[in-house]
Scaffold this motif. Sequence first.
Motif, PDB file in Angstrom:
ATOM      1  N   MET A  43      26.573   1.983  61.268  1.00 55.67           N
ATOM      2  CA  MET A  43      27.644   2.756  61.874  1.00 55.67           C
ATOM      3  C   MET A  43      27.617   4.187  61.344  1.00 55.67           C
ATOM      4  O   MET A  43      27.546   4.407  60.132  1.00 55.67           O
ATOM      5  CB  MET A  43      29.008   2.130  61.545  1.00 55.67           C
ATOM      6  CG  MET A  43      30.176   2.843  62.195  1.00 55.67           C
ATOM      7  SD  MET A  43      31.765   2.268  61.541  1.00 55.67           S
ATOM      8  CE  MET A  43      31.796   3.113  59.962  1.00 55.67           C
ATOM      9  N   LYS A  44      27.668   5.139  62.263  1.00 57.35           N
ATOM     10  CA  LYS A  44      27.664   6.551  61.897  1.00 57.35           C
ATOM     11  C   LYS A  44      29.079   7.095  61.974  1.00 57.35           C
ATOM     12  O   LYS A  44      29.782   6.874  62.966  1.00 57.35           O
ATOM     13  CB  LYS A  44      26.753   7.339  62.850  1.00 57.35           C
ATOM     14  CG  LYS A  44      26.595   8.816  62.489  1.00 57.35           C
ATOM     15  CD  LYS A  44      25.737   8.983  61.236  1.00 57.35           C
ATOM     16  CE  LYS A  44      25.382  10.436  61.005  1.00 57.35           C
ATOM     17  NZ  LYS A  44      24.552  10.630  59.797  1.00 57.35           N
ATOM     18  N   ILE A  45      29.507   7.811  60.944  1.00 53.84           N
ATOM     19  CA  ILE A  45      30.820   8.454  60.935  1.00 53.84           C
ATOM     20  C   ILE A  45      30.638   9.923  61.287  1.00 53.84           C
ATOM     21  O   ILE A  45      29.805  10.626  60.703  1.00 53.84           O
ATOM     22  CB  ILE A  45      31.500   8.295  59.565  1.00 53.84           C
ATOM     23  CG1 ILE A  45      31.755   6.818  59.282  1.00 53.84           C
ATOM     24  CG2 ILE A  45      32.799   9.094  59.507  1.00 53.84           C
ATOM     25  CD1 ILE A  45      32.219   6.536  57.865  1.00 53.84           C
ATOM     26  N   ILE A  46      31.417  10.375  62.259  1.00 56.30           N
ATOM     27  CA  ILE A  46      31.345  11.748  62.744  1.00 56.30           C
ATOM     28  C   ILE A  46      32.743  12.363  62.673  1.00 56.30           C
ATOM     29  O   ILE A  46      33.726  11.728  63.063  1.00 56.30           O
ATOM     30  CB  ILE A  46      30.818  11.796  64.193  1.00 56.30           C
ATOM     31  CG1 ILE A  46      29.399  11.212  64.269  1.00 56.30           C
ATOM     32  CG2 ILE A  46      30.833  13.230  64.732  1.00 56.30           C
ATOM     33  CD1 ILE A  46      28.899  10.980  65.682  1.00 56.30           C
ATOM     34  N   ALA A  47      32.831  13.585  62.162  1.00 57.77           N
ATOM     35  CA  ALA A  47      34.123  14.277  62.100  1.00 57.77           C
ATOM     36  C   ALA A  47      33.870  15.769  62.311  1.00 57.77           C
ATOM     37  O   ALA A  47      32.785  16.172  62.743  1.00 57.77           O
ATOM     38  CB  ALA A  47      34.816  14.002  60.771  1.00 57.77           C
ATOM     39  N   ASP A  48      34.877  16.587  62.029  1.00 54.21           N
ATOM     40  CA  ASP A  48      34.723  18.035  62.196  1.00 54.21           C
ATOM     41  C   ASP A  48      35.245  18.752  60.949  1.00 54.21           C
ATOM     42  O   ASP A  48      35.797  18.139  60.039  1.00 54.21           O
ATOM     43  CB  ASP A  48      35.422  18.522  63.469  1.00 54.21           C
ATOM     44  CG  ASP A  48      36.855  18.026  63.586  1.00 54.21           C
ATOM     45  OD1 ASP A  48      37.369  17.445  62.606  1.00 54.21           O
ATOM     46  OD2 ASP A  48      37.466  18.204  64.650  1.00 54.21           O
ATOM     47  N   THR A  49      35.066  20.073  60.908  1.00 49.70           N
ATOM     48  CA  THR A  49      35.384  20.818  59.688  1.00 49.70           C
ATOM     49  C   THR A  49      36.870  20.898  59.347  1.00 49.70           C
ATOM     50  O   THR A  49      37.186  21.197  58.181  1.00 49.70           O
ATOM     51  CB  THR A  49      34.796  22.238  59.749  1.00 49.70           C
ATOM     52  OG1 THR A  49      35.117  22.838  61.022  1.00 49.70           O
ATOM     53  CG2 THR A  49      33.291  22.214  59.563  1.00 49.70           C
ATOM     54  N   SER A  65      32.323  20.556  54.796  1.00 52.64           N
ATOM     55  CA  SER A  65      31.340  21.385  55.482  1.00 52.64           C
ATOM     56  C   SER A  65      30.243  20.490  56.048  1.00 52.64           C
ATOM     57  O   SER A  65      30.075  19.346  55.608  1.00 52.64           O
ATOM     58  CB  SER A  65      30.726  22.391  54.506  1.00 52.64           C
ATOM     59  OG  SER A  65      29.911  21.713  53.553  1.00 52.64           O
ATOM     60  N   PRO A  66      29.462  20.978  57.001  1.00 52.43           N
ATOM     61  CA  PRO A  66      28.327  20.192  57.496  1.00 52.43           C
ATOM     62  C   PRO A  66      27.367  19.795  56.378  1.00 52.43           C
ATOM     63  O   PRO A  66      26.842  18.677  56.381  1.00 52.43           O
ATOM     64  CB  PRO A  66      27.671  21.129  58.510  1.00 52.43           C
ATOM     65  CG  PRO A  66      28.800  21.962  59.031  1.00 52.43           C
ATOM     66  CD  PRO A  66      29.676  22.194  57.829  1.00 52.43           C
ATOM     67  N   PRO A  73      31.042  21.671  63.192  1.00 51.34           N
ATOM     68  CA  PRO A  73      31.873  22.831  62.854  1.00 51.34           C
ATOM     69  C   PRO A  73      32.824  23.228  63.980  1.00 51.34           C
ATOM     70  O   PRO A  73      32.435  23.298  65.152  1.00 51.34           O
ATOM     71  CB  PRO A  73      30.856  23.952  62.614  1.00 51.34           C
ATOM     72  CG  PRO A  73      29.529  23.286  62.521  1.00 51.34           C
ATOM     73  CD  PRO A  73      29.617  22.031  63.326  1.00 51.34           C
ATOM     74  N   ALA A  74      34.089  23.476  63.628  1.00 54.90           N
ATOM     75  CA  ALA A  74      34.994  24.185  64.527  1.00 54.90           C
ATOM     76  C   ALA A  74      34.594  25.658  64.494  1.00 54.90           C
ATOM     77  O   ALA A  74      33.838  26.084  63.611  1.00 54.90           O
ATOM     78  CB  ALA A  74      36.434  23.986  64.079  1.00 54.90           C
ATOM     79  N   ARG A 107      30.807  29.678  63.219  1.00 54.96           N
ATOM     80  CA  ARG A 107      31.012  28.266  62.919  1.00 54.96           C
ATOM     81  C   ARG A 107      31.485  28.104  61.476  1.00 54.96           C
ATOM     82  O   ARG A 107      30.917  28.695  60.558  1.00 54.96           O
ATOM     83  CB  ARG A 107      29.719  27.478  63.139  1.00 54.96           C
ATOM     84  CG  ARG A 107      29.249  27.445  64.587  1.00 54.96           C
ATOM     85  CD  ARG A 107      27.866  26.873  64.700  1.00 54.96           C
ATOM     86  NE  ARG A 107      26.895  27.711  63.992  1.00 54.96           N
ATOM     87  CZ  ARG A 107      25.612  27.434  63.850  1.00 54.96           C
ATOM     88  NH1 ARG A 107      25.133  26.314  64.367  1.00 54.96           N
ATOM     89  NH2 ARG A 107      24.805  28.252  63.206  1.00 54.96           N
ATOM     90  N   ASP A 108      32.534  27.276  61.310  1.00 49.56           N
ATOM     91  CA  ASP A 108      33.085  27.023  59.977  1.00 49.56           C
ATOM     92  C   ASP A 108      31.995  26.691  58.974  1.00 49.56           C
ATOM     93  O   ASP A 108      31.133  25.829  59.216  1.00 49.56           O
ATOM     94  CB  ASP A 108      34.051  25.830  60.027  1.00 49.56           C
ATOM     95  CG  ASP A 108      35.452  26.203  60.483  1.00 49.56           C
ATOM     96  OD1 ASP A 108      35.711  27.391  60.718  1.00 49.56           O
ATOM     97  OD2 ASP A 108      36.288  25.285  60.601  1.00 49.56           O
ATOM     98  N   TYR A 109      32.044  27.364  57.842  1.00 47.51           N
ATOM     99  CA  TYR A 109      31.196  27.101  56.674  1.00 47.51           C
ATOM    100  C   TYR A 109      29.721  27.438  56.883  1.00 47.51           C
ATOM    101  O   TYR A 109      28.975  27.562  55.907  1.00 47.51           O
ATOM    102  CB  TYR A 109      31.288  25.633  56.233  1.00 47.51           C
ATOM    103  CG  TYR A 109      32.669  25.192  55.819  1.00 47.51           C
ATOM    104  CD1 TYR A 109      33.335  25.814  54.765  1.00 47.51           C
ATOM    105  CD2 TYR A 109      33.304  24.136  56.459  1.00 47.51           C
ATOM    106  CE1 TYR A 109      34.604  25.397  54.376  1.00 47.51           C
ATOM    107  CE2 TYR A 109      34.573  23.706  56.072  1.00 47.51           C
ATOM    108  CZ  TYR A 109      35.210  24.342  55.029  1.00 47.51           C
ATOM    109  OH  TYR A 109      36.458  23.916  54.646  1.00 47.51           O
TER     110      TYR A 109
END
Length: 276
Positions: free
Chosen positions: A1-7, A12-13, A25-26, A36-38
């Motif tokens: 299972m891969k977890i994906i989120a945003d900044t 940070s990425p 990145p937002a 892009r954030d960070y």
Amino acid sequence: MKIIADTPTLYSPAEGRELGITIIPACTIIDDQVYRDYEDISSEAILQKIEEGAVPTTSQPAIGDIIEVFESCPDEMLVLPIGDGLSGTYQNMEGAKNMIEDNSRIHIIDTKTLAGPQRYLVQKALKLREEGKDILTIMRRLQESIETSVSFVIPSDFNFLKRSGRLTPLAAKLGNIIKIVPVMTQTEDKKRITPFVIKRSKRKAVEAIIEHLKHLGVDENYIISISHGGVIEDAKAVMCQIKEFFSRTEMQLFMLPPSLMTHGGPGCIVIQAIRK
């Protein structure tokens, strides 16, 4: 299972890659240039640009970028974006999912939050994954925490609230003149930001938040996070004030990413809690 989120998780990425998760990145826009954030801009750099007179706006990740992330992963995906209503990211992720033919492996959760509580949800998902829990169990356990999250924002610059439509221009002007301290919070459905209380000092504003946290039953089973817009000493003082009443509760201190700083403004303080 891969977890994906945003900044907005405050990851940070690069930190995401170290954890084995994907952080999208937002974006912040200044003079038609997208940052892009960070990756393209740091929190410190956006504070400098604002000080120099820049008026940044924000933009959620493009659907095309999200599709690329989804299509590159052959596994089941658990996606934990900033809450629906707080940004267009959740809707963009749903739109990207609907454009993929085999999308049954993509599970997007409305976290209904951002920053500290959203970061905790990622950490909880990681822990449950390491324990071997299946994705439906993880989603159910995350939902239990999501329903307990609460957020408060103490802005420093009324002009950022005015631009975001949170205050009328007249109220913002009067606020800057008489130096009142507003506290904003989420509506009951957690999709919008609404006024919570107005006080004459930051300490009184924090006292009102503390009383509400006590009313909600916040205790050692919660995490309290304090995030800030470039005012770490103020944030530390707020943390000390809160810790007087919640000495057994875990507390965390963060600096906001550029995209969230654009909403709250330089000098803002974000106080949040979520049940573990």
